[in-house]
Motif scaffolding. Structure first.
Motif, PDB file in Angstrom:
ATOM      1  N   MET A   1       0.831  -1.341  -0.055  1.00 53.06           N
ATOM      2  CA  MET A   1       0.188   0.160  -0.005  1.00 53.06           C
ATOM      3  C   MET A   1       0.612   1.172  -0.072  1.00 53.06           C
ATOM      4  SD  MET A   1      -3.023   1.031   2.853  1.00 53.06           S
ATOM      5  CE  MET A   1      -2.098   1.950   4.107  1.00 53.06           C
ATOM      6  N   SER A   2       0.569   2.249  -0.822  1.00 53.80           N
ATOM      7  CA  SER A   2       1.542   3.491  -0.976  1.00 53.80           C
ATOM      8  C   SER A   2       0.956   4.251   0.105  1.00 53.80           C
ATOM      9  CB  SER A   2       1.397   3.971  -2.486  1.00 53.80           C
ATOM     10  OG  SER A   2       2.047   4.908  -2.505  1.00 53.80           O
ATOM     11  N   ARG A   3       1.784   5.137   0.503  1.00 50.46           N
ATOM     12  CA  ARG A   3       1.434   6.131   1.509  1.00 50.46           C
ATOM     13  C   ARG A   3       1.515   7.651   0.865  1.00 50.46           C
ATOM     14  NH1 ARG A   3       3.593   5.876   7.169  1.00 50.46           N
ATOM     15  NH2 ARG A   3       5.605   6.036   6.031  1.00 50.46           N
ATOM     16  N   THR A   4       1.060   8.452   1.078  1.00 52.41           N
ATOM     17  CA  THR A   4       1.030  10.095   0.616  1.00 52.41           C
ATOM     18  C   THR A   4       2.358  10.541   1.415  1.00 52.41           C
ATOM     19  OG1 THR A   4      -0.357  11.005   2.144  1.00 52.41           O
ATOM     20  CG2 THR A   4      -1.428  10.237   0.216  1.00 52.41           C
ATOM     21  N   PRO A   5       2.646  11.689   0.673  1.00 55.12           N
ATOM     22  CA  PRO A   5       3.823  12.299   1.169  1.00 55.12           C
ATOM     23  C   PRO A   5       3.386  12.644   2.583  1.00 55.12           C
ATOM     24  CG  PRO A   5       3.669  12.999  -1.268  1.00 55.12           C
ATOM     25  CD  PRO A   5       2.614  11.942  -0.921  1.00 55.12           C
ATOM     26  N   GLN A   6       2.115  13.440   2.829  1.00 51.79           N
ATOM     27  CA  GLN A   6       1.583  14.059   4.035  1.00 51.79           C
ATOM     28  C   GLN A   6       1.537  12.782   5.166  1.00 51.79           C
ATOM     29  OE1 GLN A   6       0.491  16.950   4.483  1.00 51.79           O
ATOM     30  NE2 GLN A   6      -0.646  16.942   6.132  1.00 51.79           N
ATOM     31  N   GLU A   7       1.156  11.417   4.704  1.00 47.67           N
ATOM     32  CA  GLU A   7       1.097  10.533   5.649  1.00 47.67           C
ATOM     33  C   GLU A   7       2.491  10.211   5.901  1.00 47.67           C
ATOM     34  OE1 GLU A   7      -2.926   8.047   4.520  1.00 47.67           O
ATOM     35  OE2 GLU A   7      -0.948   7.888   3.074  1.00 47.67           O
ATOM     36  N   GLY A  80       4.573  25.447  11.606  1.00 51.90           N
ATOM     37  CA  GLY A  80       4.102  25.047  10.478  1.00 51.90           C
ATOM     38  C   GLY A  80       5.092  24.434   9.496  1.00 51.90           C
ATOM     39  N   TYR A  81       4.233  23.819   8.383  1.00 55.00           N
ATOM     40  CA  TYR A  81       5.239  23.369   7.333  1.00 55.00           C
ATOM     41  C   TYR A  81       4.180  23.370   6.252  1.00 55.00           C
ATOM     42  CZ  TYR A  81       2.327  19.149   7.823  1.00 55.00           C
ATOM     43  OH  TYR A  81       1.052  18.065   7.804  1.00 55.00           O
ATOM     44  N   VAL A  82       5.163  23.310   5.038  1.00 58.98           N
ATOM     45  CA  VAL A  82       4.475  23.034   3.659  1.00 58.98           C
ATOM     46  C   VAL A  82       5.271  21.914   2.856  1.00 58.98           C
ATOM     47  CG1 VAL A  82       4.194  24.219   1.326  1.00 58.98           C
ATOM     48  CG2 VAL A  82       4.116  25.559   3.561  1.00 58.98           C
ATOM     49  N   LEU A  83       4.472  21.186   2.419  1.00 54.79           N
ATOM     50  CA  LEU A  83       4.788  20.134   1.661  1.00 54.79           C
ATOM     51  C   LEU A  83       4.911  20.299   0.201  1.00 54.79           C
ATOM     52  CD1 LEU A  83       3.835  16.659   3.372  1.00 54.79           C
ATOM     53  CD2 LEU A  83       5.760  18.042   3.844  1.00 54.79           C
ATOM     54  N   HIS A  84       6.168  20.077  -0.440  1.00 53.56           N
ATOM     55  CA  HIS A  84       6.221  20.205  -2.041  1.00 53.56           C
ATOM     56  C   HIS A  84       6.434  18.964  -2.938  1.00 53.56           C
ATOM     57  CE1 HIS A  84       6.586  24.552  -1.192  1.00 53.56           C
ATOM     58  NE2 HIS A  84       7.313  24.293  -0.233  1.00 53.56           N
ATOM     59  N   PHE A  92       9.710  14.423  -2.374  1.00 51.01           N
ATOM     60  CA  PHE A  92       8.974  15.299  -1.750  1.00 51.01           C
ATOM     61  C   PHE A  92       9.657  16.160  -1.033  1.00 51.01           C
ATOM     62  CE2 PHE A  92       7.494  12.307   1.169  1.00 51.01           C
ATOM     63  CZ  PHE A  92       7.436  13.114   2.555  1.00 51.01           C
ATOM     64  N   VAL A  93       9.710  17.762  -0.798  1.00 48.54           N
ATOM     65  CA  VAL A  93      10.419  18.519   0.038  1.00 48.54           C
ATOM     66  C   VAL A  93       9.550  19.167   1.074  1.00 48.54           C
ATOM     67  CG1 VAL A  93      11.697  20.793   0.128  1.00 48.54           C
ATOM     68  CG2 VAL A  93      11.739  18.908  -1.812  1.00 48.54           C
ATOM     69  N   ALA A  94       9.948  19.173   2.433  1.00 52.37           N
ATOM     70  CA  ALA A  94       9.210  19.677   3.501  1.00 52.37           C
ATOM     71  C   ALA A  94       9.898  20.961   3.923  1.00 52.37           C
ATOM     72  CB  ALA A  94       9.178  18.753   4.432  1.00 52.37           C
ATOM     73  N   GLU A  95       9.216  21.958   3.942  1.00 50.64           N
ATOM     74  CA  GLU A  95       9.734  23.460   4.525  1.00 50.64           C
ATOM     75  C   GLU A  95       9.079  23.438   5.908  1.00 50.64           C
ATOM     76  OE1 GLU A  95       9.955  27.185   2.117  1.00 50.64           O
ATOM     77  OE2 GLU A  95       8.518  25.953   1.197  1.00 50.64           O
ATOM     78  N   ILE A  96       9.902  23.525   6.939  1.00 54.68           N
ATOM     79  CA  ILE A  96       9.236  23.449   8.300  1.00 54.68           C
ATOM     80  C   ILE A  96       9.798  24.857   9.062  1.00 54.68           C
ATOM     81  CG2 ILE A  96       9.324  22.158  10.421  1.00 54.68           C
ATOM     82  CD1 ILE A  96      10.227  19.785   8.290  1.00 54.68           C
ATOM     83  N   ASP A  97       8.936  25.316   9.822  1.00 54.37           N
ATOM     84  CA  ASP A  97       9.221  26.420  10.852  1.00 54.37           C
ATOM     85  C   ASP A  97       8.738  25.784  12.246  1.00 54.37           C
ATOM     86  OD1 ASP A  97      10.370  28.585   9.430  1.00 54.37           O
ATOM     87  OD2 ASP A  97       8.340  28.640   8.454  1.00 54.37           O
ATOM     88  N   THR A  98       9.762  25.191  13.062  1.00 57.83           N
ATOM     89  CA  THR A  98       9.341  24.795  14.415  1.00 57.83           C
ATOM     90  C   THR A  98       9.291  25.823  15.311  1.00 57.83           C
ATOM     91  OG1 THR A  98      10.198  22.314  13.460  1.00 57.83           O
ATOM     92  CG2 THR A  98       9.774  22.814  16.016  1.00 57.83           C
ATOM     93  N   VAL A  99       8.352  25.921  16.023  1.00 55.15           N
ATOM     94  CA  VAL A  99       8.425  26.974  16.952  1.00 55.15           C
ATOM     95  C   VAL A  99       8.118  26.420  18.492  1.00 55.15           C
ATOM     96  CG1 VAL A  99       7.051  28.800  18.203  1.00 55.15           C
ATOM     97  CG2 VAL A  99       7.081  28.622  15.598  1.00 55.15           C
ATOM     98  N   PHE A 100       9.256  26.760  19.261  1.00 56.14           N
ATOM     99  CA  PHE A 100       9.428  26.367  20.587  1.00 56.14           C
ATOM    100  C   PHE A 100       8.980  27.267  21.523  1.00 56.14           C
ATOM    101  CE2 PHE A 100      12.553  23.701  18.132  1.00 56.14           C
ATOM    102  CZ  PHE A 100      12.168  22.388  18.636  1.00 56.14           C
ATOM    103  N   ASP A 101       8.376  27.199  22.521  1.00 55.50           N
ATOM    104  CA  ASP A 101       7.475  28.324  23.418  1.00 55.50           C
ATOM    105  C   ASP A 101       8.978  28.850  24.192  1.00 55.50           C
ATOM    106  OD1 ASP A 101       5.094  28.407  22.748  1.00 55.50           O
ATOM    107  OD2 ASP A 101       4.765  26.629  24.217  1.00 55.50           O
TER     108      ASP A 101
END
Length: 137
Positions: A1-7, A80-84, A92-101
């Motif tokens: 079974m193939s998974r999506t980039p999101q999964e 937040g993140y954006v998948l391309h 696929f490419v993931a752009e990520i902005d991880t925020v730590f409190d």
């Protein structure tokens, strides 16, 4: 079974960053999968290259054990993140902005990074994780 980039991406983030589960993280990869952090020097706190599911499992388990149990945790509401997707359906490419409190009333800290995923049969065959070495302390 193939998974999506999101999964694939969500599973990888949950296994690693959120739960620090080296077994689950390693199982996200093909048996011959490679995890690289090309901007990191060899021999640093975070391994710069791990080849094979078992090496990923061992190296990441050791890395997670060295991390403080009460260390910073990402704020998922602010992160937040954006998948391309690409012309190659296995990349696929993931752009990520991880925020730590902010700790102790300090300002939030945002860690930006880019990850390039190459997948095979729904598993990660190669992951190149680009982040600044000084972020690991």
């Amino acid at each position: 079974m193939s998974r999506t980039p999101q999964e694939i991406f969500r599973s990888y983030v949950h296994a690693g960053t959120l739960s620090r589960n080296a077994d689950a993280l390693a199982e996200s990869f093909t048996p011959d999968g490679v995890l690289e952090a090309p901007l990191l020097p060899a021999g640093g706190a975070f391994p710069s290259r791990m080849a094979g599911r078992e090496e990923i499992r061992r190296a990441m388990a050791a890395y997670y054990q060295r991390q403080p149990k009460d260390g910073p945790v990402p704020n998922l509401e602010k992160t937040g993140y954006v998948l391309h997707t690409t012309a190659d359906p296995d990349v696929f490419v993931a752009e990520i902005d991880t925020v730590f409190d902010g700790a102790g009333g300090g300002e939030d800290v945002t860690v930006s990074l880019v990850q390039i995923f190459r997948v095979r049969d729904g598993k990660i065959a190669r992951l190149r994780d680009y982040f600044a070495p000084e972020l690991l302390g």
